[in-house]
Design a protein around this motif. Structure first.
Motif, short mmCIF file in Angstrom:
data_model
loop_
_atom_site.label_atom_id
_atom_site.label_comp_id
_atom_site.label_asym_id
_atom_site.label_seq_id
_atom_site.Cartn_x
_atom_site.Cartn_y
_atom_site.Cartn_z
N THR A 157 -20.06 113.54 11.98
CA THR A 157 -19.65 114.73 11.24
C THR A 157 -18.88 115.66 12.16
OG1 THR A 157 -21.60 114.60 9.81
CG2 THR A 157 -20.44 116.70 9.86
N SER A 158 -17.80 116.23 11.65
CA SER A 158 -17.01 117.21 12.40
C SER A 158 -17.18 118.59 11.77
CB SER A 158 -15.53 116.83 12.42
OG SER A 158 -15.33 115.64 13.14
N ARG A 159 -17.44 119.57 12.61
CA ARG A 159 -17.59 120.95 12.13
C ARG A 159 -16.81 121.87 13.05
NH1 ARG A 159 -22.85 118.72 12.23
NH2 ARG A 159 -23.88 118.55 10.19
N ARG A 160 -16.17 122.89 12.46
CA ARG A 160 -15.45 123.87 13.24
C ARG A 160 -16.31 125.12 13.41
NH1 ARG A 160 -9.83 125.00 10.66
NH2 ARG A 160 -11.06 125.00 8.72
N ALA A 161 -16.12 125.81 14.55
CA ALA A 161 -16.94 126.99 14.83
C ALA A 161 -16.13 128.07 15.55
CB ALA A 161 -18.14 126.60 15.69
N ARG A 162 -16.33 129.31 15.11
CA ARG A 162 -15.70 130.44 15.79
C ARG A 162 -16.39 130.73 17.12
NH1 ARG A 162 -15.89 132.12 10.37
NH2 ARG A 162 -13.82 132.37 9.44
N ASN A 163 -17.69 130.42 17.16
CA ASN A 163 -18.48 130.66 18.37
C ASN A 163 -19.35 129.44 18.63
OD1 ASN A 163 -17.97 133.70 18.95
ND2 ASN A 163 -18.54 133.66 16.78
N LEU A 164 -19.51 129.11 19.91
CA LEU A 164 -20.31 127.96 20.31
C LEU A 164 -21.24 128.38 21.44
CD1 LEU A 164 -20.64 124.79 19.99
CD2 LEU A 164 -19.08 124.62 21.94
N ILE A 165 -22.53 128.09 21.27
CA ILE A 165 -23.51 128.34 22.33
C ILE A 165 -23.99 127.00 22.86
CG2 ILE A 165 -25.75 129.29 22.95
CD1 ILE A 165 -25.40 131.44 20.92
N ILE A 166 -23.84 126.78 24.15
CA ILE A 166 -24.30 125.55 24.78
C ILE A 166 -25.57 125.86 25.56
CG2 ILE A 166 -23.70 123.67 26.35
CD1 ILE A 166 -20.76 124.30 25.84
N SER A 167 -26.68 125.27 25.12
CA SER A 167 -27.97 125.44 25.81
C SER A 167 -28.47 124.06 26.19
CB SER A 167 -28.97 126.14 24.89
OG SER A 167 -28.51 127.42 24.51
#
Length: 521
Positions: A157-167
């Motif tokens: 699945t592909s999703r677009r995001a205005r903000n991404l948090i990598i934890s």
């Protein structure tokens, strides 16, 4: 492959304590402000359900921090996801008070985190469990695309995001000499101790040996806890001729206590993050890491240390009594030995069959330089964690190009830097000494060389800097057209201080990140 035409306001990678705290702060912000821009949110988690260090939930093991350093209390004592709220919901608040201690067990704290994870989901925060992020990219407009795979169905699945948090959390670090044999079923990292040890014990017991020998590599809290637990397990297996033994292999001269005094603990205060981030010199930040290393790295809680010393002292008493009275020693109690000043030079692994030979360690004494060999039936590496998965994720994507990363970049040549360091020259190797960076190395500092042997001195002398804001947001290089904002959690020890990889400031940090997310650039 499926894709969504809509753009998520936020996608979080991972759903451990850091992102649960973020989710909780989002829930509270939505309740307070109808204008909160974080409407469409999703967290993606590889595991099928929430779990927190299942491999180290040892019986009666306790946390190292007060319950008030939970997911929210320091940010908002009225939050619905505080530890006290959890206790109240379980009708156990008065019982906890009656314990007379502010330190919960690790088992209880893990249940608290699970409870909080469910709470935020019940209040509008969706989580896609059993889903692995396979790639991130950008579209023509500079918006981040997250590609993930459902581990059950295989669907992408592909999703677009205005903000991404990598934890990303941490992955177990193993000493360099053991990196080639770590896939052997009888050598594990302590992170998977409880989930693997039953199988290991069954395999080595099936060898039918009169006595078993297990090596524990490391000198920190996990190493001490694993050693004591192994002693209990081996006590249930009959020994002949000599007792079973657990050898702690450490580079130091002795195990050392953690410094949890009030003054030292102030380094974990939320206000200390501002002080740390404001330091313009990487050399000064590294000096502070070394200065406060005794609060967290390669140290053992005094209570655990005392218990371990009592065991070893008891062994000496038993030996002396047997010698004085002439009564043969009892082989039913396993022995714990500490091999100090020991550096593992090489490891030869046995085959995988029950009758295979032992692990053979080549060990050098750091003081005398003498070389010796030791044989073991199994090996536990309690050697800390590395936190470089975020580099691996970014460098393989077009997103990484916005920060000057490429597939050729090695994680150990990349480091985070605060904004105020941007005008300074690249630091020298003396300023950025990997061998003294706690977050990048094991809790025992046993691995030598400290970095990949394929790295050149030039690469290490000129690390690639990626700038990060006080609000934990990565700053693209000048001229880059990346519109989405990318945040990191739990890997910024070098820029934000010792508490960043720990639980101490999760609540406060989550509030700061959500506040930054709500700002409209």
């Amino acid at each position: 492959m499926s894709s969504s035409d809509s753009i998520f306001d936020l996608i979080g990678l991972g759903f451990g304590p850091a992102n649960i705290a973020i989710a909780g702060a989002i829930v509270e912000t939505r309740l307070k402000h109808d204008s909160c821009p974080l409407k469409q949110v999703l967290f993606i988690e590889k595991h099928a359900k929430f779990s927190w260090h299942p491999g180290m939930l040892l019986p009666d093991a306790k946390m190292q921090i007060s319950f008030m350093k939970d997911l929210a209390t320091l940010r908002s004592p009225q939050s619905p996801i505080t530890f006290l709220s959890y206790l109240h919901s379980q009708d156990r608040l008065i019982n906890f008070i009656n314990r007379g201690s502010t330190i919960p067990t690790r088992k209880e704290y893990a249940d608290y985190l699970s409870w909080a994870a469910q709470y935020v989901q019940d209040h509008g925060i969706p989580v896609s469990f059993g889903t692995e992020v396979v790639a991130i990219d950008t579209d023509a407009d500079g918006i981040v695309i997250v590609r993930s795979k459902n581990l059950a169905s295989g669907e992408i699945t592909s999703r677009r995001a205005r903000n991404l948090i990598i934890s990303p959390g941490g992955t177990g670090r193993v000493p360099h000499p053991m990196s080639t044999v770590i896939d052997h079923p009888l050598i594990i990292h302590s992170a998977s101790f409880l989930t693997s040890i039953d199988s290991i014990m069954s395999t080595i017991t099936a060898k039918g040996k009169d006595n078993l020998r297990i090596a524990v590599i490391g000198s920190g809290q996990s190493a001490a806890e694993v050693t004591l637990n192994l002693r209990e397990r081996l006590a249930a297996i009959p020994a002949k001729g000599a007792p079973h033994s657990i050898n702690m292999v450490i580079r130091k001269g002795a195990l050392r206590p953690s410094d949890d005094t009030g003054f030292a603990n102030e380094i974990f205060d939320p206000s200390a993050t501002n002080d740390w981030y404001s330091l313009t010199s990487p050399n000064t930040r590294q000096m502070r890491l070394r200065e406060y290393k005794s609060t967290n790295y390669s140290v053992v809680n005094p209570i655990t240390l005392e218990a371990l010393y009592e065991v070893i002292y008891g062994q000496k008493v038993d030996k002396d009594i047997a010698k004085r009275t002439g009564v043969p020693s009892d082989f039913s109690t396993p022995l714990i030995n500490i091999h100090a000043y020991s550096h593992v030079v090489a490891v030869d692994a046995p085959g995988s069959t029950p009758e295979a030979a032992d692990f053979t360690f080549t060990v050098q004494n750091i003081i005398s330089r003498a070389i010796s060999t030791e044989k073991y039936d199994a090996v536990i590496c309690a050697t800390g964690y590395q936190r470089t998965l975020w580099v691996d994720l970014l460098k393989e994507s077009s997103v990484g190009k916005a920060f000057g990363l490429s597939p050729a970049c090695h994680p150990e040549t990349c480091r985070l830097a605060p904004e105020n360091e941007s005008t300074r020259d690249t630091v020298s190797s003396s300023s950025f000494d990997e061998s003294t960076t706690p977050s990048s190395h094991s809790s025992s500092n046993i691995s030598t060389p400290p970095t990949s042997p394929s790295l050149s001195a030039t690469q290490l002398d000129h690390p690639h800097k990626i700038f990060i804001t006080r609000g934990y947001r990565l700053l693209p290089s000048e001229g880059q057209a990346l519109k989405s904002r990318i945040y990191l959690q739990g890997v910024e020890e070098a820029t934000h201080g010792l508490s960043d990889t720990l639980l101490s400031i999760l609540g406060v940090r989550a509030g700061e990140v959500v506040d930054d997310l709500c700002k409209q650039d």
